[in-house]
Design a protein around this motif. Structure first.
Motif, short mmCIF file in Angstrom:
data_model
loop_
_atom_site.label_atom_id
_atom_site.label_comp_id
_atom_site.label_asym_id
_atom_site.label_seq_id
_atom_site.Cartn_x
_atom_site.Cartn_y
_atom_site.Cartn_z
N VAL A 1 -26.80 3.09 30.91
CA VAL A 1 -27.12 4.35 31.59
C VAL A 1 -26.51 5.51 30.84
CG1 VAL A 1 -27.33 3.23 33.84
CG2 VAL A 1 -25.12 4.13 33.13
N ASN A 2 -27.14 6.66 30.95
CA ASN A 2 -26.63 7.86 30.31
C ASN A 2 -25.47 8.42 31.12
OD1 ASN A 2 -28.61 7.78 28.27
ND2 ASN A 2 -30.08 8.83 29.60
N GLU A 3 -24.38 8.67 30.45
CA GLU A 3 -23.22 9.24 31.13
C GLU A 3 -23.39 10.76 31.21
OE1 GLU A 3 -19.66 7.91 29.26
OE2 GLU A 3 -20.32 5.81 29.16
N THR A 4 -23.36 11.28 32.44
CA THR A 4 -23.70 12.69 32.65
C THR A 4 -22.50 13.60 32.79
OG1 THR A 4 -23.84 12.27 35.03
CG2 THR A 4 -25.87 12.09 33.75
N PRO B 1 -28.93 10.00 38.81
CA PRO B 1 -27.99 9.03 38.21
C PRO B 1 -27.85 7.76 39.04
CG PRO B 1 -27.08 11.24 38.10
CD PRO B 1 -28.29 11.33 38.97
N ASN C 1 -21.33 0.88 32.21
CA ASN C 1 -21.57 0.59 30.80
C ASN C 1 -20.50 -0.33 30.22
OD1 ASN C 1 -23.94 2.10 30.66
ND2 ASN C 1 -22.87 3.98 30.06
N GLN D 1 -30.82 5.64 38.43
CA GLN D 1 -30.67 4.97 37.14
C GLN D 1 -29.73 3.76 37.25
OE1 GLN D 1 -29.39 8.03 34.34
NE2 GLN D 1 -31.40 7.93 33.34
N LEU D 2 -28.62 3.95 37.95
CA LEU D 2 -27.67 2.85 38.13
C LEU D 2 -28.31 1.70 38.90
CD1 LEU D 2 -24.33 4.73 38.93
CD2 LEU D 2 -24.75 3.21 36.98
N GLN E 1 -20.77 5.68 36.00
CA GLN E 1 -21.67 5.32 34.89
C GLN E 1 -20.89 4.67 33.75
OE1 GLN E 1 -23.15 9.28 34.42
NE2 GLN E 1 -25.13 8.82 35.42
N ARG E 2 -19.73 5.23 33.40
CA ARG E 2 -18.92 4.66 32.32
C ARG E 2 -18.42 3.26 32.68
NH1 ARG E 2 -17.47 10.07 31.90
NH2 ARG E 2 -15.69 9.83 33.32
#
Length: 214
Positions: free
Chosen positions: A36-39, A16, A52, A19-20, A48-49
């Motif tokens: 990015v995909n929130e895990t 993650p 975004n 990705q960030l 991540q949120r």
């Protein structure tokens, strides 16, 4: 166990974060179409949120900026078009109205000189009213043309002694026809000893005509 622990760390933290990092680098290069995909709901998920949300806000801000720029260009083009239209209107008015008015005033002067025959008192008075009214319209055109000077802050009033009785008489003559149609009697009285007033003759006459017309 160590391999499993390493896999969990890599999937939940390292991947993650990578990705960030890649998304942040893309944003730095001007790409706002990243996400990015929130895990999950843990700290990494919150990060991540937040990222975004930041990207969404950036897209909105840049969209509003672009719309403002487009509107600004449209407003500028509209202002330039209006300015061109105003210049064209003033130029046409200067030519198309001044020419016939000058002809009217000129022929009225010729008739008043009685070159084509004698005139009675009423005819002479009527021609005088036509001449003064034509001259007043000519002055109005000059006033409208002066709007451009006013906008450019270049308007200058010509102050000099103005005969009070003359300016009053001419102002009444301009609207005498309209007053007669409405059966309104008009007259003026000049205070004794007050023969002149220091003013711009054209502007003063226009103010008097406006007041009398009202």
């Amino acid at each position: 166990v160590l391999v499993g622990f390493f896999f969990i760390i890599h999937e939940r933290i390292v991947h993650p974060l990578n990705q960030l990092s890649e998304a942040a680098a893309a944003v730095a290069d001007g790409n706002l179409d990243v996400e990015v995909n929130e895990t999950g709901s843990e700290e990494i998920g919150v990060l991540q949120r937040t990222f975004n949300t930041m990207i969404t806000d950036l897209r909105k801000a840049f969209l509003e900026r672009d719309q403002a720029l487009v509107q600004s260009l449209r407003d500028k083009e509209a202002a330039e078009a209006a300015s061109r239209a105003k210049s064209s209107f003033l130029a046409n008015m200067n030519h198309e109205l001044r020419t016939p008015l000058n002809a009217i005033i000129g022929w009225t002067t010729i008739l008043q000189d009685q070159r084509s025959g004698s005139l009675n008192e009423d005819q002479s008075h009527g021609l005088g009213v036509i001449q003064h009214s034509g001259q007043h319209l000519l002055n109005l055109i000059s006033d409208i043309l002066d709007l451009a000077k006013i906008e450019a802050e270049k308007m200058v009033l010509d102050f000099k002694p103005v005969p009070i009785e003359e300016i009053c008489r001419e102002s009444l003559e301009v609207i005498s026809s309209s007053a007669d149609q409405k059966q309104i009697g008009l007259s003026y009285i000049v205070s004794p000893g007050q023969k002149y007033i220091r003013a711009d003759a054209r502007a003063l006459k226009q103010m008097l005509v406006n007041l009398l017309s009202n």
